[in-house]
Design a protein around this motif. Structure first.
Motif, mmCIF file in Angstrom:
data_model
loop_
_atom_site.group_PDB
_atom_site.id
_atom_site.type_symbol
_atom_site.label_atom_id
_atom_site.label_comp_id
_atom_site.label_asym_id
_atom_site.label_seq_id
_atom_site.Cartn_x
_atom_site.Cartn_y
_atom_site.Cartn_z
ATOM 1 N N THR A 73 0.864 -1.002 0.002
ATOM 2 C CA THR A 73 -0.076 -0.086 -0.099
ATOM 3 C C THR A 73 0.832 1.278 0.038
ATOM 4 N N LYS A 74 2.232 1.247 0.337
ATOM 5 C CA LYS A 74 3.052 2.068 0.265
ATOM 6 C C LYS A 74 4.521 1.416 -0.045
ATOM 7 N N ILE A 75 5.198 1.921 -0.993
ATOM 8 C CA ILE A 75 6.623 1.478 -1.210
ATOM 9 C C ILE A 75 7.508 2.523 -0.447
ATOM 10 N N GLY A 76 8.581 1.976 0.122
ATOM 11 C CA GLY A 76 9.477 2.609 1.145
ATOM 12 C C GLY A 76 10.555 2.974 0.350
ATOM 13 N N GLU A 77 11.580 3.389 1.161
ATOM 14 C CA GLU A 77 12.933 4.112 0.384
ATOM 15 C C GLU A 77 13.999 3.272 0.856
ATOM 16 N N GLY A 78 15.027 3.344 -0.088
ATOM 17 C CA GLY A 78 16.509 2.643 0.440
ATOM 18 C C GLY A 78 16.269 1.124 0.050
ATOM 19 N N ASP A 79 17.238 0.188 0.549
ATOM 20 C CA ASP A 79 17.694 -0.965 -0.051
ATOM 21 C C ASP A 79 16.291 -1.811 0.504
ATOM 22 N N LEU A 80 16.155 -3.072 -0.336
ATOM 23 C CA LEU A 80 15.383 -3.958 0.257
ATOM 24 C C LEU A 80 16.108 -4.774 1.361
ATOM 25 N N VAL A 81 15.148 -5.340 2.331
ATOM 26 C CA VAL A 81 15.698 -5.822 3.389
ATOM 27 C C VAL A 81 16.314 -7.309 3.073
ATOM 28 N N GLN A 82 17.243 -7.565 3.823
ATOM 29 C CA GLN A 82 18.156 -8.813 3.335
ATOM 30 C C GLN A 82 18.168 -9.902 4.555
ATOM 31 N N GLU A 83 18.309 -11.244 3.953
ATOM 32 C CA GLU A 83 18.001 -12.091 5.262
ATOM 33 C C GLU A 83 19.384 -11.816 6.267
ATOM 34 N N GLY A 84 18.806 -12.094 7.653
ATOM 35 C CA GLY A 84 19.661 -11.584 8.609
ATOM 36 C C GLY A 84 19.652 -10.261 9.117
#
Length: 202
Positions: A73-84
């Protein structure tokens, strides 16, 4: 007379072409209509074509027995979350069937892929960015299965709907410790350590 005969002949040719066209089109349309429906237990069921099924949104099509689905419903900013990564999220959870709220948290901290939360939650936040908002629809096999939870608020085999907002992403030993034991407990441990040091000094 010849002109009149030619007009009659032209009309006959047009009628024959029309009949030929109808003989081709109508059986094809009837076949498509028949192929699009099947009879199951005496009921006529409309079947989707593969193109229609592919175009259908899994979130809108969610039903009991469906796979995990979500909608941003809303796209954030920055990098995608990563494993860990250590994630801090706010969420409000509902029973999918009747939209009855079963719980909320403004500061849930957990390690992505660490098994700290139910599988559907862990899987559902992947691909988010900080500030992003997403609604998850979680099947029971990725939630609380036949056990239920929340002192009866979540019944056995319940499908869930969860609104999630990704507040922050962090890394490092302190963040990992917070995710493992919780911020409040970690602060309590730190206070105990400080007090123990003061006692030893005395």
């Amino acid at each position: 007379i010849l002109r009149r005969d030619r007009i009659v002949l032209d009309n006959i040719i047009k009628q024959m072409k029309l009949i030929q066209f109808l003989c081709i089109i109508l059986p094809c349309a009837a076949f498509q209509s028949l192929a699009a429906t099947r009879s199951f237990g005496g009921r006529r069921v409309v079947l989707q074509s593969s193109a229609e099924a592919a175009a259908e949104d899994p979130f809108d099509a969610y039903r009991p027995g469906s796979a995990l689905a979500w909608r941003d419903t809303k796209i954030g900013e920055g990098d995608l979350v990563q494993e860990g990564d250590i994630l801090t999220v706010a969420y409000t959870g509902y029973l999918w069937r009747n939209k009855e709220e079963f719980g909320q948290n403004e500061g849930l901290v957990f390690k992505l892929g660490g098994g700290n939360v139910m599988p559907g939650f862990d899987e559902g936040v992947r691909g988010m960015k900080v500030g992003g908002k997403r609604t998850l629809r979680v099947p029971p096999e990725l939630a609380y299965k036949e056990k239920g939870a929340g002192n009866g608020k979540i019944p056995p085999n319940a499908d869930l709907e969860i609104d999630v907002e990704l507040k922050s992403v962090s890394n490092g030993p302190i963040a990992a410790a917070i995710a493992a034991v919780g911020k409040t407990r970690l602060i309590g441990f730190a206070i105990l350590i400080v007090l123990s040091g003061l006692v030893n000094m005395i």
